[in-house]
Design an enzyme around this catalytic site. Structure first.
Site, PDB file in Angstrom:
ATOM      1  N   ASP A 134     -27.247  71.842 -83.840  1.00  0.00           N
ATOM      2  CA  ASP A 134     -28.473  72.200 -84.584  1.00  0.00           C
ATOM      3  C   ASP A 134     -29.633  72.062 -83.612  1.00  0.00           C
ATOM      4  O   ASP A 134     -29.447  71.741 -82.423  1.00  0.00           O
ATOM      5  CB  ASP A 134     -28.661  71.292 -85.819  1.00  0.00           C
ATOM      6  N   GLY A 185     -29.660  72.657 -79.629  1.00  0.00           N
ATOM      7  CA  GLY A 185     -29.947  73.951 -79.008  1.00  0.00           C
ATOM      8  C   GLY A 185     -30.341  74.959 -80.068  1.00  0.00           C
ATOM      9  O   GLY A 185     -30.590  74.593 -81.222  1.00  0.00           O
ATOM     10  N   PHE A 189     -29.212  78.592 -81.951  1.00  0.00           N
ATOM     11  CA  PHE A 189     -28.093  79.531 -82.133  1.00  0.00           C
ATOM     12  C   PHE A 189     -28.484  80.970 -81.806  1.00  0.00           C
ATOM     13  O   PHE A 189     -27.670  81.866 -81.891  1.00  0.00           O
ATOM     14  CB  PHE A 189     -27.436  79.404 -83.509  1.00  0.00           C
ATOM     15  N   HIS A 237     -27.764  82.912 -95.012  1.00  0.00           N
ATOM     16  CA  HIS A 237     -28.692  83.270 -96.115  1.00  0.00           C
ATOM     17  C   HIS A 237     -30.156  82.960 -95.774  1.00  0.00           C
ATOM     18  O   HIS A 237     -31.051  83.406 -96.471  1.00  0.00           O
ATOM     19  CB  HIS A 237     -28.269  82.607 -97.442  1.00  0.00           C
TER      20      HIS A 237
HETATM   21  C1  SAM Z   1     -30.380  75.648 -94.772  1.00  0.00           C
HETATM   22  S1  SAM Z   1     -30.151  74.509 -93.483  1.00  0.00           S
HETATM   23  C2  SAM Z   1     -28.411  74.188 -93.608  1.00  0.00           C
HETATM   24  C3  SAM Z   1     -28.026  72.887 -92.962  1.00  0.00           C
HETATM   25  C4  SAM Z   1     -26.548  72.522 -93.115  1.00  0.00           C
HETATM   26  N1  SAM Z   1     -25.670  73.549 -92.571  1.00  0.00           N
HETATM   27  C5  SAM Z   1     -26.210  72.277 -94.560  1.00  0.00           C
HETATM   28  O1  SAM Z   1     -25.502  73.083 -95.151  1.00  0.00           O
HETATM   29  O2  SAM Z   1     -26.682  71.280 -95.125  1.00  0.00           O
HETATM   30  C6  SAM Z   1     -30.288  75.522 -92.032  1.00  0.00           C
HETATM   31  C7  SAM Z   1     -30.124  74.781 -90.733  1.00  0.00           C
HETATM   32  O3  SAM Z   1     -30.307  75.708 -89.664  1.00  0.00           O
HETATM   33  C8  SAM Z   1     -30.939  75.013 -88.604  1.00  0.00           C
HETATM   34  N2  SAM Z   1     -31.572  75.957 -87.678  1.00  0.00           N
HETATM   35  C9  SAM Z   1     -32.663  76.740 -87.894  1.00  0.00           C
HETATM   36  N3  SAM Z   1     -32.948  77.458 -86.791  1.00  0.00           N
HETATM   37  C10 SAM Z   1     -32.036  77.113 -85.854  1.00  0.00           C
HETATM   38  C11 SAM Z   1     -31.795  77.524 -84.517  1.00  0.00           C
HETATM   39  N4  SAM Z   1     -32.564  78.446 -83.937  1.00  0.00           N
HETATM   40  N5  SAM Z   1     -30.738  76.971 -83.850  1.00  0.00           N
HETATM   41  C12 SAM Z   1     -29.940  76.043 -84.445  1.00  0.00           C
HETATM   42  N6  SAM Z   1     -30.108  75.630 -85.733  1.00  0.00           N
HETATM   43  C13 SAM Z   1     -31.151  76.152 -86.425  1.00  0.00           C
HETATM   44  C14 SAM Z   1     -31.934  74.129 -89.314  1.00  0.00           C
HETATM   45  O4  SAM Z   1     -32.399  73.082 -88.486  1.00  0.00           O
HETATM   46  C15 SAM Z   1     -31.126  73.667 -90.522  1.00  0.00           C
HETATM   47  O5  SAM Z   1     -30.463  72.460 -90.261  1.00  0.00           O
END
Ligand code: SAM
Length: 323
Positions: free
Chosen positions: A197, A216, A218, A236
């Site tokens: 994350d 990092g 994604f 989503h």
């Molecule tokens: C809706 S949350 C879901 C978190 C986790 N998968 C869960 O189900 O509880 C979206 C996640 O995407 C991460 N995120 C957003 N942009 C990101 C990026 N550019 N690279 C890595 N993670 C990212 C956020 O920090 C967050 O933890």
């Protein structure tokens, strides 16, 4: 109740939501975990105005979250019990998040969002949710707690419906503070995991001997070596263009792709998914999708849909393989 009264209750439901939010922020359910307490006592424990707190608690008791006795003492009902922070399926983190000012400010410009199709959070704050949270650590922490809290509600249903133990290593992409991966590592003793994350989100997370933690983006790269790449509630958050970009980065590592998402139901069904979809328009600027819509995103990113497993929580495990 007449239809008009029913509608009026729906119209006013944001007020109830905000009242529950305040009870969650004040930790009322935790304070009632050991038994009934008077509202004066609760006001002292929470540093709140006794009369105002009494009015909050009696309103929530009328909606069944607490029970008020003849001496203004309050106790937890079965419904309100889920507001305890350590309840098995706690809603505390989510309730403490949804009423925060930055979230409500975004919902307050929903009309503009519906007129223009633009993301409401960006209209209200000038930046998207991820940039905003990176700039406001307390908002990032509140969001991570909300996700962890919401994950607790679905993790058992995922494990009951899908065998994650058939993989040697799972990379949880955008895995937040590791709530899901920690549960998977506990459930499957032969499994190794990588939590990935944003750096400020995974800082300080420890997943023990079988868990590695990597920070990092994604949009740039994801850790190598996964037999499966798990993305729960990630796609989503994004419109198709960004979703394809994320999945292409993941695709570069090979392995099975597993999404955990709601799947948009036929017309007039699935209120949670469809309200969740509006929440995506308002918050991160993404959307909930039908299975066909997931399939087109997969096609564009070099995957093919292999199957989809519904779970008791309403969330689906959607599996795809490199095409
Ligand atoms: C809706 S949350 C879901 C978190 C986790 N998968 C869960 O189900 O509880 C979206 C996640 O995407 C991460 N995120 C957003 N942009 C990101 C990026 N550019 N690279 C890595 N993670 C990212 C956020 O920090 C967050 O933890």
């Amino acid at each position: 109740m007449s239809k008009a009264a029913e509608l009026r209750r729906l119209v006013n439901s944001y007020q109830l939501s905000q009242a529950i939010h305040v009870a969650a922020v004040l930790g009322i359910a935790d304070l009632l975990a050991d038994g009934p307490r008077s509202s004066d006592d609760l006001a002292e424990a929470t540093g709140t105005n006794p009369r105002a707190l009494y009015r909050l608690l009696r309103a929530l008791s009328a909606f069944g979250l607490f029970h008020e006795d003849d001496e203004r003492r309050f106790s937890l009902s079965e419904l309100g019990d889920a507001l305890r922070s350590d309840a098995p399926e706690s809603v505390a983190g989510w309730a403490a998040f949804v009423g925060r000012r930055n979230i409500r400010d975004a919902w307050s410009v929903l009309e503009e969002s519906i007129r223009t199709g633009e993301n409401a959070f960006k209209l209200a704050h000038g930046v998207g949710v991820w940039e905003y949270r990176a700039q406001h650590p307390e908002e990032s922490e509140a969001f991570d707690r909300a996700m962890a809290s919401s994950s607790q509600l679905v993790i058992r249903s995922l494990i009951d419906a899908y065998d994650f133990g058939r993989f040697g290593t799972i990379v949880d992409v955008g895995g937040g503070n590791g709530t899901l991966l920690r549960a998977l590592l506990e459930e499957y003793p032969g499994l190794n995991g990588v939590l990935f994350d944003q750096p400020h989100v995974v800082e300080g997370v420890d997943l023990g001997d079988r868990g590695r933690v990597v920070g990092g983006s994604f949009f740039e790269s994801v850790p190598e070596g996964g037999d499966a790449y798990l993305l729960k509630w990630i796609i989503h958050d994004w419109e198709d263009e960004e979703s394809v970009a994320i999945l292409r980065t993941v695709r570069a590592q090979g392995g099975t792709l597993l999404l955990v998402e709601r799947v948009v139901e036929p017309p007039n069904e699935g209120p949670e998914t469809k309200l969740g979809d509006l929440n995506m328009l308002v918050g991160p600027g993404g959307q909930e999708r039908t299975l066909d819509e997931f399939s087109s995103v997969f096609d564009a990113a070099g995957y093919e849909l292999v199957g989809e497993t519904p779970t008791a929580s309403g969330h689906h495990v959607i599996e795809a393989a490199p095409a």
